[in-house]
Design a protein around this motif. Structure first.
Motif, PDB file in Angstrom:
ATOM      1  N   ALA A  68       0.833  -1.205   0.000  1.00  0.00           N
ATOM      2  CA  ALA A  68       0.000   0.000   0.000  1.00  0.00           C
ATOM      3  C   ALA A  68       0.866   1.254   0.000  1.00  0.00           C
ATOM      4  CB  ALA A  68      -0.930  -0.008   1.215  1.00  0.00           C
ATOM      5  N   ALA A  69       1.975   1.216   0.727  1.00  0.00           N
ATOM      6  CA  ALA A  69       2.875   2.375   0.743  1.00  0.00           C
ATOM      7  C   ALA A  69       3.520   2.578  -0.619  1.00  0.00           C
ATOM      8  CB  ALA A  69       3.941   2.182   1.818  1.00  0.00           C
ATOM      9  N   ALA A  70       3.937   1.485  -1.248  1.00  0.00           N
ATOM     10  CA  ALA A  70       4.536   1.595  -2.580  1.00  0.00           C
ATOM     11  C   ALA A  70       3.514   2.109  -3.589  1.00  0.00           C
ATOM     12  CB  ALA A  70       5.077   0.234  -3.009  1.00  0.00           C
ATOM     13  N   GLU A  71       2.287   1.631  -3.491  1.00  0.00           N
ATOM     14  CA  GLU A  71       1.237   2.072  -4.418  1.00  0.00           C
ATOM     15  C   GLU A  71       0.923   3.549  -4.234  1.00  0.00           C
ATOM     16  OE1 GLU A  71      -3.481   1.127  -5.177  1.00  0.00           O
ATOM     17  OE2 GLU A  71      -2.170  -0.518  -4.568  1.00  0.00           O
ATOM     18  N   ALA A  72       0.936   4.018  -2.988  1.00  0.00           N
ATOM     19  CA  ALA A  72       0.630   5.425  -2.725  1.00  0.00           C
ATOM     20  C   ALA A  72       1.638   6.350  -3.394  1.00  0.00           C
ATOM     21  CB  ALA A  72       0.595   5.678  -1.223  1.00  0.00           C
ATOM     22  N   LEU A  73       2.861   5.879  -3.553  1.00  0.00           N
ATOM     23  CA  LEU A  73       3.897   6.698  -4.195  1.00  0.00           C
ATOM     24  C   LEU A  73       3.631   6.914  -5.679  1.00  0.00           C
ATOM     25  CD1 LEU A  73       7.145   5.284  -2.530  1.00  0.00           C
ATOM     26  CD2 LEU A  73       6.183   7.589  -2.257  1.00  0.00           C
ATOM     27  N   THR A  74       2.763   6.115  -6.282  1.00  0.00           N
ATOM     28  CA  THR A  74       2.475   6.258  -7.704  1.00  0.00           C
ATOM     29  C   THR A  74       1.378   7.286  -7.969  1.00  0.00           C
ATOM     30  OG1 THR A  74       0.780   4.509  -7.771  1.00  0.00           O
ATOM     31  CG2 THR A  74       3.081   3.830  -8.005  1.00  0.00           C
ATOM     32  N   ALA A 124       7.700  -0.750   4.332  1.00  0.00           N
ATOM     33  CA  ALA A 124       6.607   0.223   4.386  1.00  0.00           C
ATOM     34  C   ALA A 124       7.101   1.544   4.973  1.00  0.00           C
ATOM     35  CB  ALA A 124       5.452  -0.326   5.211  1.00  0.00           C
ATOM     36  N   TYR A 125       7.931   1.465   6.005  1.00  0.00           N
ATOM     37  CA  TYR A 125       8.416   2.684   6.655  1.00  0.00           C
ATOM     38  C   TYR A 125       9.290   3.496   5.701  1.00  0.00           C
ATOM     39  CZ  TYR A 125      10.467   5.779  10.138  1.00  0.00           C
ATOM     40  OH  TYR A 125      10.863   6.886  10.853  1.00  0.00           O
ATOM     41  N   ARG A 126      10.133   2.830   4.941  1.00  0.00           N
ATOM     42  CA  ARG A 126      10.986   3.562   3.995  1.00  0.00           C
ATOM     43  C   ARG A 126      10.139   4.311   2.965  1.00  0.00           C
ATOM     44  NH1 ARG A 126      14.021  -1.242   4.531  1.00  0.00           N
ATOM     45  NH2 ARG A 126      13.128  -2.115   2.616  1.00  0.00           N
ATOM     46  N   ASN A 127       9.108   3.672   2.452  1.00  0.00           N
ATOM     47  CA  ASN A 127       8.240   4.349   1.488  1.00  0.00           C
ATOM     48  C   ASN A 127       7.421   5.438   2.154  1.00  0.00           C
ATOM     49  OD1 ASN A 127       8.998   3.030  -0.882  1.00  0.00           O
ATOM     50  ND2 ASN A 127       7.626   1.309  -0.490  1.00  0.00           N
ATOM     51  N   TRP A 128       7.077   5.230   3.422  1.00  0.00           N
ATOM     52  CA  TRP A 128       6.355   6.249   4.175  1.00  0.00           C
ATOM     53  C   TRP A 128       7.189   7.529   4.273  1.00  0.00           C
ATOM     54  CZ3 TRP A 128       2.238   8.461   5.705  1.00  0.00           C
ATOM     55  CH2 TRP A 128       2.145   9.168   6.914  1.00  0.00           C
ATOM     56  N   LEU A 129       8.486   7.392   4.516  1.00  0.00           N
ATOM     57  CA  LEU A 129       9.357   8.567   4.584  1.00  0.00           C
ATOM     58  C   LEU A 129       9.359   9.322   3.248  1.00  0.00           C
ATOM     59  CD1 LEU A 129      12.430   7.151   6.555  1.00  0.00           C
ATOM     60  CD2 LEU A 129      10.539   8.528   7.441  1.00  0.00           C
TER      61      LEU A 129
END
Length: 214
Positions: A68-74, A124-129
């Protein structure tokens, strides 16, 4: 692993996912064994401690959390991507009381299953940052938002989910929308300093001690 042992393991994990979702992580293990149709000795043989059972039950869901975090970055709009991620994660908590707790505890990586769960959390935390940096750069997120503010929100949301699951299961949505409005740029009132990350990790480990105790 023998076929009957693998069937028992599969049944235990399915039962654990169901019972944890309904009642949270502190459910007696004998209830999981009963729901799985096995004896307590069999459960403990397959899963010697509660942390291992929790990790086995939630590794796939933690992978979805990382996805979900990776998808949010798109997302085309970084602020909307940020908001979509917060809403999605809190919704994942609302549908599963056990997962609501898993997102607010951390486990020592003592075996490959626990390590895999914690690796998904780290991804997830890395993508959250990155989500935070992008949303701030786009002007949507207030400049003093701190990465650990999500941990505080998830802790609060876990409490709301647990308290209202039977009587007002959608109450968490109001909490989340209030939080997102507070996170938006344009809110200039000074906030207290965020808790240090180490302090929050200590709190998450302390919760883990409680949830893994027999």
């Amino acid at each position: 692993m023998r076929a009957d042992a693998e069937r028992n393991r599969t049944a235990i994990l399915a039962a654990a996912q169901q019972v944890f979702a309904e009642r949270g992580l502190n459910v007696p293990l004998d209830e999981i064994a009963r729901r799985a149709g096995v004896g307590e000795a069999t459960l403990h043989r397959r899963f010697p401690d509660r942390a291992l059972l929790i990790a086995g039950a939630f590794t796939d869901k933690m992978a979805a959390y990382a996805d979900a975090a990776a998808e949010a970055l798109t997302h085309d709009d970084p602020w909307e991507g940020f908001c979509a991620y917060v809403r999605r994660v809190c919704a994942m908590q609302s549908g599963d009381r056990g997962f609501a707790d898993v997102l607010t505890v951390t486990f020592a990586a003592v075996n490959p299953v626990v390590e895999q769960l914690e690796n998904h959390r780290s991804a997830a935390y890395r993508n959250w940052l990155t989500l935070i940096r992008n949303a701030k750069a786009a002007g949507g997120l207030r400049a003093d938002f701190h990465a650990e503010d999500l941990v505080l929100l998830l802790m609060a949301n876990a409490g709301v989910v647990a308290a209202t699951a039977d009587s007002a299961p959608d109450a968490w949505q109001r909490l989340v929308e209030y939080a997102l409005q507070a996170f938006a740029a344009g809110n200039t009132q000074l906030l207290p300093a965020p808790p240090p990350r180490d302090a929050l990790l200590q709190a998450m480990r302390r919760t883990q001690i409680i949830t893994t105790a027999e």
